[in-house]
Motif scaffolding. Structure first.
Motif, short mmCIF file in Angstrom:
data_model
loop_
_atom_site.label_atom_id
_atom_site.label_comp_id
_atom_site.label_asym_id
_atom_site.label_seq_id
_atom_site.Cartn_x
_atom_site.Cartn_y
_atom_site.Cartn_z
N LEU A 171 43.77 28.03 49.67
CA LEU A 171 45.16 28.12 50.11
C LEU A 171 45.23 28.01 51.63
N PRO A 172 46.10 27.18 52.14
CA PRO A 172 46.28 27.16 53.60
C PRO A 172 46.93 28.46 54.05
N MET A 173 46.51 28.95 55.21
CA MET A 173 47.05 30.22 55.72
C MET A 173 48.56 30.10 55.94
N GLY A 174 49.27 31.15 55.57
CA GLY A 174 50.71 31.17 55.82
C GLY A 174 51.52 30.45 54.76
N ALA A 175 50.85 29.77 53.83
CA ALA A 175 51.59 29.02 52.82
C ALA A 175 51.94 29.94 51.66
N SER A 176 52.98 29.57 50.96
CA SER A 176 53.42 30.35 49.82
C SER A 176 52.62 29.90 48.60
N LEU A 177 52.08 30.87 47.83
CA LEU A 177 51.23 30.54 46.70
C LEU A 177 51.92 29.63 45.71
N ASP A 178 53.22 29.90 45.44
CA ASP A 178 53.88 29.12 44.40
C ASP A 178 54.26 27.71 44.85
N TYR A 179 53.98 27.37 46.10
CA TYR A 179 54.19 26.00 46.55
C TYR A 179 52.89 25.21 46.58
N ALA A 180 51.78 25.89 46.32
CA ALA A 180 50.49 25.20 46.35
C ALA A 180 50.36 24.32 45.10
N ASP A 181 49.71 23.16 45.25
CA ASP A 181 49.52 22.30 44.08
C ASP A 181 48.39 22.85 43.21
N ASP A 182 48.31 22.35 41.98
CA ASP A 182 47.36 22.89 41.01
C ASP A 182 45.93 22.79 41.48
N LEU A 183 45.55 21.64 42.03
CA LEU A 183 44.17 21.43 42.45
C LEU A 183 43.77 22.45 43.51
N THR A 184 44.68 22.70 44.44
CA THR A 184 44.40 23.66 45.51
C THR A 184 44.23 25.05 44.91
N LEU A 185 45.09 25.40 43.94
CA LEU A 185 45.00 26.72 43.30
C LEU A 185 43.67 26.86 42.55
N ILE A 186 43.27 25.79 41.85
CA ILE A 186 42.01 25.84 41.11
C ILE A 186 40.84 26.04 42.07
N LYS A 187 40.87 25.27 43.19
CA LYS A 187 39.81 25.41 44.20
C LYS A 187 39.79 26.82 44.79
N ALA A 188 41.00 27.34 45.04
CA ALA A 188 41.10 28.66 45.64
C ALA A 188 40.56 29.73 44.69
N LEU A 189 40.78 29.52 43.40
CA LEU A 189 40.29 30.46 42.39
C LEU A 189 38.77 30.35 42.26
N ASP A 190 38.28 29.10 42.16
CA ASP A 190 36.84 28.87 42.04
C ASP A 190 36.09 29.48 43.23
N ASN A 191 36.65 29.32 44.40
CA ASN A 191 35.96 29.73 45.62
C ASN A 191 36.33 31.14 46.07
N ARG A 192 36.87 31.93 45.15
CA ARG A 192 37.32 33.27 45.54
C ARG A 192 36.16 34.08 46.09
N ARG A 193 36.48 34.97 47.01
CA ARG A 193 35.43 35.75 47.68
C ARG A 193 35.71 37.24 47.58
N LYS A 194 34.66 38.02 47.58
CA LYS A 194 34.80 39.46 47.56
C LYS A 194 35.49 39.91 48.84
N ILE A 195 36.46 40.81 48.71
CA ILE A 195 37.13 41.32 49.90
C ILE A 195 36.18 42.23 50.64
N GLU A 196 35.97 41.92 51.90
CA GLU A 196 35.04 42.73 52.69
C GLU A 196 35.86 43.76 53.46
N SER A 197 35.79 45.01 52.99
CA SER A 197 36.51 46.05 53.75
C SER A 197 35.53 46.71 54.71
N GLU A 198 36.06 47.14 55.81
CA GLU A 198 35.17 47.69 56.84
C GLU A 198 34.80 49.13 56.53
#
Lengths: 198, 198
Positions: A171-198
């Protein structure tokens, strides 16, 4: 019906990308309003174009034999970021978060446009890869041609002892999730990362 | 990060109307791809701008003292069409159906922009009106400023023994009636004409 010299200027401006006759006329009339000093600046800028060539090493624009990136010894020369066009290197550079070197292909492999690997600066890139190079970051755009070029680069760099990486898709920063195209959403899901909390 | 000369070119192009940094870069890269001959043509076209001035009589563009319209003795000099900009005269001329002379004001009276009658070529127009002139066609655009200028011209030309006319307002040809704005419809209705059948 305009003076010939003015028509000449319009026809030169009409050759710019996306500029039709109306816009070219508007540009020409704007230039006509400029004072002589400003016109002179424009002429000198065009004269200067003749001095601009490609960096001997990476293909970026330069008015010397080597571009500022290649000449700069403080940059990490063990990493090469591969981009399609000089503009892409400029966009990365503007972020201020990359301090390696670049390689400008000058185009992308494209089956639709009939551009083959030998037409762009891939040989030159392979010649740059020696033991001092640790990583090649493929930073082509996530388009059909960009992906094809990235896959090709990955293939030809396999034999070399170098890490090949690719800019992350998501997902591009600042963009609204529901405006993202399917391919971008799939990529974003595939490449999901563990949230690193400090 | 681009060579200074290239940055210069971008900043010159950025001054064109409606052109931002991204478009200026695109134009600059397009120019960079051109061969030396084409760059030379562009330079000469800009050099030529210095030779372009206003016609002594009507204010249209010319590279001589008088423009082609004023020099052309086959044109009907008893009719003067008043336009705001050279582009307007060019648009009329392209239709091929006007063979009189022109007068280019170089602007319109505008209360919002603070442009007064003395700022545009109205004095020069009045000086042109003698007994040989039969008709002045006011061809300013049907905008607020264009209408104001037309009204002013009508007022100052009243004392002169000359017919003052205005381009007709109405539905543009080929347009759909239900897409026309109210003012245009009212004008079209007011100015309705008897259908002339052969």
């Amino acid at each position: 019906m305009y003076p010939q010299r003015f028509e000449d200027l319009i026809s030169v401006l009409e050759k710019l990308p996306g500029v039709g006759n109306k816009t070219a006329q508007r540009y020409a009339f704007t230039l006509l309003e400029k004072n002589e000093e400003e016109i002179q600046r424009a002429i000198e800028a065009l004269e200067g174009l003749k001095e601009i060539r490609k960096c001997r090493i990476c293909g970026f624009l330069s008015d010397e034999d080597e571009c500022p990136f290649c000449k700069d010894d403080t940059r990490n020369k063990a990493t090469i970021m591969v981009v399609a066009y000089p503009q892409d290197a400029a966009a990365i550079e503007k972020t201020g978060s990359y301090k390696g070197s670049y390689h400008v292909l000058g185009g992308l492999i494209s089956s639709s446009k009939g551009i083959y690997p030998e037409d762009i600066g891939i040989d030159k890139l392979l010649n740059r890869i020696d033991d001092s190079i640790k990583e090649v970051i493929v930073a082509t755009s996530p388009t059909m041609d960009g992906e094809m070029t990235a896959l090709y680069l990955d293939k030809v760099l396999k034999d070399k002892n170098v890490l090949v990486t690719r800019l992350a898709h998501g997902l591009p920063m600042g963009a609204s999730l529901d405006y993202a195209d399917d391919l971008t959403l799939i990529k974003a899901l595939d490449n999901r990362r563990k949230i690193e909390s400090e």
